[in-house]
Enzyme design. Structure first.
Site, PDB file in Angstrom:
ATOM      1  CB  SER C  47       0.661   2.383 -10.039  1.00  0.00           C
ATOM      2  OG  SER C  47       0.639   2.639  -8.871  1.00  0.00           O
ATOM      3  CG  HIS C  51       6.361   7.095 -14.078  1.00  0.00           C
ATOM      4  ND1 HIS C  51       5.350   7.878 -13.375  1.00  0.00           N
ATOM      5  CD2 HIS C  51       6.265   6.052 -13.203  1.00  0.00           C
ATOM      6  CE1 HIS C  51       4.660   7.312 -12.417  1.00  0.00           C
ATOM      7  NE2 HIS C  51       5.401   6.042 -12.130  1.00  0.00           N
ATOM      8  NE  ARG C 313       5.388   4.636  -3.383  1.00  0.00           N
ATOM      9  CZ  ARG C 313       4.249   4.398  -2.662  1.00  0.00           C
ATOM     10  NH1 ARG C 313       4.075   4.012  -1.624  1.00  0.00           N
ATOM     11  NH2 ARG C 313       3.259   4.972  -3.111  1.00  0.00           N
ATOM     12  CB  CYS C 405     -15.239 -12.424 -14.568  1.00  0.00           C
ATOM     13  SG  CYS C 405     -16.323 -12.986 -13.488  1.00  0.00           S
ATOM     14  CB  CYS C 443     -12.538 -19.598 -12.555  1.00  0.00           C
ATOM     15  SG  CYS C 443     -11.419 -18.163 -11.716  1.00  0.00           S
TER      16      CYS C 443
END
Lengths: 431, 154, 480
Positions: C47, C51, C313, C405, C443
């Site tokens: 992600s 943290h 994980r 882009c 691309c």
């Protein structure tokens, strides 16, 4: 950085851009064309199959041949070409007394080019919907291509993408690539289409699928792609009448290549950045009878305006658009325009307003298939024109010409058509 | 909906959709023992000739790319200028893929003079014709004062 | 045979951070990576969150290292130039019961030392994050939380390590090890050998296999899959803070993450499994994630999805980090079970490993000429028009956009290739080319041409992420 001042700047050197630039030059405007490839012609160059130019030239041409018909005169027309160059920004509307709108482009040979221009013609074409847009589950191995990328790799880079392929989507691009892959030695195991009817035209079904006995699975969906480093298989399931994948009847097709032919999206990021209002139905700008967008002096034509099927219609639209841009440059008075809206069974209609004193070429798409349809133009609820069409289907754009004076009197209208339709607006329907 | 595939055996019947025009008549083509073909379901003569040809000797325009000797333009697109018999396509492709074309070539230039009655021609000029450079005849970049002015932060 | 003082197995965020930390000393360090590029394991598929230090109990190693690691990121960014922003983290509660959990998280955060952590009511929470659903009742705000591009971070760590003398060996998979004459003899899958006095096991999902290979502790790494979905940059109503729900037992929940690149990421899910290669995304999880995410941020729409991916994980029973000297195998440091908050903790993990090595007897003599920084990458898109002109004057390739882009220039792609990123994925992670709206449709072939030009590889030998993932099969006219 170099600075250039031109009457008109055309973004894109493909079929729309070239036709627009030529028309503007004909009208005496100074024109710059900015094209990101190192050569002119746009997507036509990779469409090496025939079927282009039946309307425009009365000939059956391949894409590159069609492009050449415009490139040759364009090179002699005194147009400024900026190749290997990308427009990065279209600026705000110029203030009072300003010489024009600023457009910034980036070029390998020239660095930053800052254009000052009084008319911008958007001709950027479209991009393909990809796997993420249609959320196909599974792994992300090599061997998954959008059909256009695969076409480029085959027809321009001279590569064979894989040994065996499944094609998702039965639109014309998918069908064309089914044939092209077969001709370069990649076996096409299936074409999978979620609708219950193929979306491409019959000629392509016959010459791209039937000729090679390629199975077409209608009413089916690819539920997942398998393979860790390279595609190994796809899973396909039939769709229920509610449109749900019936995973209990899922089957596996081993293959090492997946092509996605799942739709095209007009490429309007630059347009949005310039504040051009976009019709979310077409994905392209709202345009009035002058093909001018809601941003003054910015015009649009070709696939960036709405996705076309025939390049001949792109050429016509680009010429019409450029003609109006030239009139704008010459300071022609703005005519009264009637807003045009999509009526029953019409997905979208372009342009979005009509100048009753001039001929208008409308292009539209139906929402559903219908045989023996009537195209009806109503103004203020009254039928003004009607035309019988033997067969309409969403994947075939319809062209309809409304002659000048068809609307009994010029009604005082708004210069653009983004207002909600009123009783005195025009509605086009297919019933 | 299926097209005929090559020659039919005597006394056979094939259903196909005509593609001569957008109407798409459903044709039925029957061939009798002496290879007389009859077409029904067509609305016009074009449909009749399409039906017959499609069943007896289906023809197609073939388009393909041929390898070149150029790294920048590794392949050149070609076409047959007329439709050739469908069953000949494989032979033509094998011929084309075995070649290495030397650039430059021009659109319309002939690669093969006669293959099954058609010419094979290039459909693109490679390398593409040069575009006039900006700064050459007819287009001068603005002078140095423009450049200086624009170097300020926007 | 080459002999090193330390061999670090695994060039993910842990291994790369450790290697860089050790590069400060007069040591021969080898960083061994089995994939064709660094960061190609867990570190590329997560992600990207830094943290704030309230999710884990104070007694856990995770909590300590998370807090310590979080503090290091400003300096690391200044030195290494990877994209990082302290966007702030909010935990949104939708009921009184959930507020009780928030309360517990707050207390935990305070005890851990999370800077400036606040418990907030509905009005304040909505002011902090207007994209939240009006149904929130309150929550937590941790301003020290942030977002990074994890692979850019790992690339930068590895580059810095190499610039300071670390030997990076990619496509080098350790398969056998034996202890001989005070050193480990390690053999790769291709028969290459090297020796190292000390070994650090930072092998992510394969940490259990590597531990067994060296005769160290037996444990099992179980993969817990997390699917993530990316929404386009222009999507409706993106949040400005990282939005967490109240956590579940084994996972922090499905988040709404404004990425530092400007997209929005939804996820991750948490599905137990046993297949260390299963990175499939599923339609069920897409529905689930969008359902949960749109409850928190109502304007989220499936229409904006541009891609999806899944990461695994590497979990250990007990879910804490295992960072210690092996008691079974000599001169062997375990760095295992590095799942969330591994990215955040990585600078502190590196510090801890250095301490362990020192305690174990490795002499650490500082290099006076250690250079913390690496040259920052110039990117066309980061510059105003007149600045780009200067870039182009130095190298015209900065004026040639390859990825429209994301605005990536040819010069940036060439730089990535020259730094050893010769796969489409490697270049994608380094430059962002291929990560935008069109997902490489425009691309890909240009990047392939550049790889071919720079490396001499013919097009059919160019891969997506290493051998086996060749993009095209052959050239027309050659034997298929």
């Amino acid at each position: 950085m170099i600075a250039r001042s031109v009457d008109a700047l055309v973004v894109g050197g493909g079929s729309a851009g070239l036709a627009a630039a030529l028309r503007l030059r004909e009208a005496g405007a100074s024109v710059a064309v900015v094209e990101r490839e190192p050569f002119l012609g746009g997507i036509l160059l990779q469409c090496i199959h025939s079927g282009f130019g039946l309307h425009e030239f009365g000939e059956d041409l391949t894409g590159p041949e069609y492009a050449e018909r415009f490139i040759r005169p364009a090179l002699r027309a005194g147009i400024e070409f900026y190749l290997d160059a990308t427009v990065t920004e279209i600026g705000e509307e110029p203030g009072e007394g300003a010489a024009g709108r600023t457009v910034i482009a980036l070029s390998r040979s020239l660095g930053v080019v800052r254009f000052t221009t009084r008319a911008v013609v958007l001709a950027m074409g479209c991009r393909e919907r990809n796997r993420g847009n249609v959320a196909i589950a599974g792994t992300r191995p090599a061997g998954v291509f959008t059909a256009g990328l695969a076409q480029r790799l085959v027809n321009i880079e001279g590569c064979v993408p894989g040994r065996s392929a499944v094609i998702i989507g039965s639109g014309d691009i998918g069908l064309i690539m089914a044939r092209r892959l077969t001709l370069v030695g990649c076996e096409v195991r299936a074409v999978v289409e979620i609708q219950s009817y193929p979306s491409g035209n019959t000629r392509n079904i016959v010459q791209c699928l039937n000729d090679y006995s390629i199975p077409l699975h209608l009413g089916h969906v690819v539920t997942r792609i398998e393979g860790r480093d390279r595609v190994e298989a796809v899973r396909v399931a039939p769709l229920s009448t509610e449109g749900e994948a019936m995973t209990g009847r899922e089957f596996r097709i081993p293959c090492d290549t997946v092509l996605l032919s799942v739709g095209l999206i007009p490429e309007n990021e630059l347009s949005r950045g310039a504040g051009v209002p976009i019709n979310e139905g077409t994905g392209g700008p709202w345009v009035d009878a002058d093909y001018m967008t809601g941003a003054r002096g910015i015009f649009a034509c070709g696939n960036v305006l709405h996705v076309h099927d025939l390049v001949d219609f792109v050429t016509e639209e680009a010429r019409l658009c450029a003609g109006r841009a030239a009139a704008f440059l010459a300071g022609a008075p703005v005519e009264a325009m009637l807003p045009v809206s999509a009526g029953a069974n019409v997905r979208s209609v372009v342009p979005n307003s009509c100048a009753p004193s001039r001929e208008t070429v409308f292009t539209l798409r139906s929402l559903v298939v219908k045989n023996d349809a009537r195209l009806i133009v109503r103004v203020g609820g009254q039928e003004v024109r009607a035309k019988r069409l033997a067969h309409v289907q969403p994947s075939e754009m319809i062209r309809f010409v409304l002659e000048p004076g068809a609307v009994p009197q010029a009604l005082p209208g708004m210069p653009s058509s983004r207002a909600a339709p009123t009783v005195s607006s025009m509605e086009v329907s297919l019933q | 909906m299926s097209a005929g595939r090559g020659r039919t055996s005597a006394g056979s019947r094939k259903e196909l959709v005509c593609i001569a025009c957008p109407i798409g008549c459903r044709l039925v083509v029957t061939t009798d023992a002496s290879e007389e073909t009859t077409v029904t379901g067509n609305r016009c003569a074009r449909g009749e000739s399409y039906g017959k040809e499609e069943v007896l000797a289906p023809k197609r325009i073939l388009t393909a790319v041929v390898p070149t000797d150029s790294a920048r333009f590794p392949c050149a697109p070609v076409r047959t200028d007329h439709a050739i018999r469908r069953e000949k396509a494989g032979t033509l492709l094998a011929d084309l893929y075995g070649r290495t074309v030397k650039l430059p070539v021009r659109e319309g230039q002939v690669l093969i003079e006669d293959f099954d009655g058609a010419r094979v021609v290039f459909t693109r000029t490679l390398p593409p014709d040069e575009v006039p450079a900006v700064g050459k005849a007819g287009s001068e970049p603005e002078g140095q004062d423009e450049v200086t002015r624009l170097q300020q932060s926007p | 045979m080459d002999t090193y003082d330390v061999a670090v197995i695994g060039a993910g965020v842990s291994g790369a951070a450790i290697a860089r930390r050790l590069s400060r000393y007069r040591l021969g360090v080898a960083l061994l990576e089995r994939c064709v590029d660094v960061s190609f394991g867990v570190s590329k598929a997560n992600s990207g969150i830094i943290h704030a230090g309230f999710h884990h109990a104070p007694s856990s190693l995770k909590a300590k290292l998370e807090i310590q690691g979080n503090r290091a990121f400003d300096q690391l960014q200044a030195e290494l130039g990877f994209p990082f922003r302290r966007a702030g983290i909010v935990v949104a509660a939708f009921s009184v019961e959930e507020m009780k959990v928030v309360d517990r998280l707050y207390t935990q955060g305070v005890e851990n030392g999370a800077p400036d952590i606040q418990i907030v009511g509905r009005e304040r929470l909505l002011a902090l994050e207007p994209a939240l659903s009006r149904d929130v009742v309150g929550g937590l705000f941790a301003p020290s939380g942030g977002i990074i591009e994890p692979y850019r971070f790992v690339f930068a760590l590895a580059e810095s390590a190499v610039a300071n003398g670390v030997r990076l060996l990619t496509s080098w998979e350790a398969t056998r090890a034996e202890r001989r004459d005070g050193a480990w003899r390690i053999v790769s899958s291709t028969g290459q050998e090297l020796a190292a006095r000390w070994v650090v096991n930072a092998a992510g999902l394969q940490a259990d296999q590597v531990s067994a290979m060296f005769g160290a502790e037996a444990f099992t790494i179980l993969p817990r899959k997390g699917e993530e979905f990316i929404l386009d940059k222009g999507s409706a109503g993106p949040p400005s803070r990282v939005i967490f729900p109240v956590p579940a037992r084994t996972s922090k929940g499905v988040l709404v993450i404004p990425t530092v690149e400007g997209t929005v990421m939804l996820g991750p899910t948490a599905d137990e499994g046993d297949d260390k290669e299963d990175t499939t995304t599923t339609p069920e999880n897409l529905e689930r994630v969008f359902g949960l995410a749109s409850q928190m941020v109502p304007r989220i729409s499936k229409r904006d999805i541009i891609t999806a991916f899944a990461g695994l994980r590497p979990t250990l029973p007990g879910d804490d980090f295992l960072i210690e000297l092996s008691r079974k195998a000599p001169a062997f440091v375990q760095v295992a079970g590095i799942q969330s908050p591994g990215l955040t903790a990585s600078p502190a993990i590196a510090e801890r490993v250095k301490e362990l090595l020192m305690a174990g007897g490795l002499e650490l003599a500082e290099k006076p000429d250690w250079t913390p920084g690496i040259p920052h990458v110039q990117r066309t898109r980061d510059h105003a028009a007149w600045e780009v002109d200067r870039l182009v004057a130095a190298d015209p390739a900065y004026g040639h956009l390859v990825c429209r882009c994301e605005g990536v220039s040819e010069a940036e792609v060439v730089e990535a290739i020259r730094k050893g990123h010769t796969t489409l994925d490697g270049i994608k992670y380094y430059t962002r080319a291929g990560m935008g709206r069109c997902q490489g449709g425009f691309c890909s072939y240009r990047i392939m041409q550049l790889i071919s030009r720079e490396t001499g590889l013919s097009l059919e030998r160019i891969t997506k992420h290493g051998p086996g993932s060749e993009v095209v099969r052959s050239r027309i006219g050659s034997r298929v």
